[in-house]
Design a protein around this motif. Structure first.
Motif, PDB file in Angstrom:
ATOM      1  N   LEU A 184       0.824  -1.205   0.000  1.00 13.63           N
ATOM      2  CA  LEU A 184       0.000   0.000   0.000  1.00 13.63           C
ATOM      3  C   LEU A 184       0.863   1.261   0.000  1.00 13.63           C
ATOM      4  O   LEU A 184       0.463   2.290  -0.534  1.00 13.63           O
ATOM      5  N   MET A 185       2.056   1.167   0.617  1.00 10.81           N
ATOM      6  CA  MET A 185       2.986   2.289   0.647  1.00 10.81           C
ATOM      7  C   MET A 185       3.859   2.338  -0.606  1.00 10.81           C
ATOM      8  O   MET A 185       4.699   3.217  -0.753  1.00 10.81           O
ATOM      9  N   GLY A 186       3.687   1.357  -1.506  1.00 11.48           N
ATOM     10  CA  GLY A 186       4.487   1.312  -2.724  1.00 11.48           C
ATOM     11  C   GLY A 186       5.863   0.729  -2.532  1.00 11.48           C
ATOM     12  O   GLY A 186       6.778   1.038  -3.288  1.00 11.48           O
ATOM     13  N   LEU A 187       6.031  -0.114  -1.504  1.00 11.46           N
ATOM     14  CA  LEU A 187       7.333  -0.703  -1.206  1.00 11.46           C
ATOM     15  C   LEU A 187       7.301  -2.215  -1.386  1.00 11.46           C
ATOM     16  O   LEU A 187       6.280  -2.854  -1.200  1.00 11.46           O
ATOM     17  N   ASP A 188       8.438  -2.774  -1.707  1.00 12.49           N
ATOM     18  CA  ASP A 188       8.608  -4.213  -1.885  1.00 12.49           C
ATOM     19  C   ASP A 188       9.172  -4.805  -0.591  1.00 12.49           C
ATOM     20  O   ASP A 188      10.276  -4.446  -0.176  1.00 12.49           O
TER      21      ASP A 188
END
Length: 76
Positions: free
Chosen positions: A5-9
């Motif tokens: 959701l935060m755009g992190l892997d």
């Protein structure tokens, strides 16, 4: 799921946390917030989080900067 959701892997965050521990030899700088900041920076610039951690270590050793200050210098 929250990382996505935060755009992190999450896999990259895990690798970055491991690199922080390996480079600094302690858990002091091994925080999710540090890993998140590094990964966000790394994703925006196209370099790996491991490279940012190593650069931070150089700035901390040479300039006596804190981890956060070294990340800010890396961004600049």
């Amino acid at each position: 799921m929250q990382f996505k959701l935060m755009g992190l892997d999450s896999d990259k965050l895990k690798t970055t946390l491991g690199t922080i521990g390996k480079e600094f030899g302690s858990l002091e700088n091994m925080t999710v917030a540090n890993a998140r900041n590094i990964e966000r920076f790394a994703q925006n610039t196209g370099i790996t989080g491991s490279e940012v951690v190593k650069l931070n270590k150089v700035f901390m050793d040479l300039e006596g900067l804190s981890f956060d200050a070294a990340t800010n210098v890396s961004r600049a």
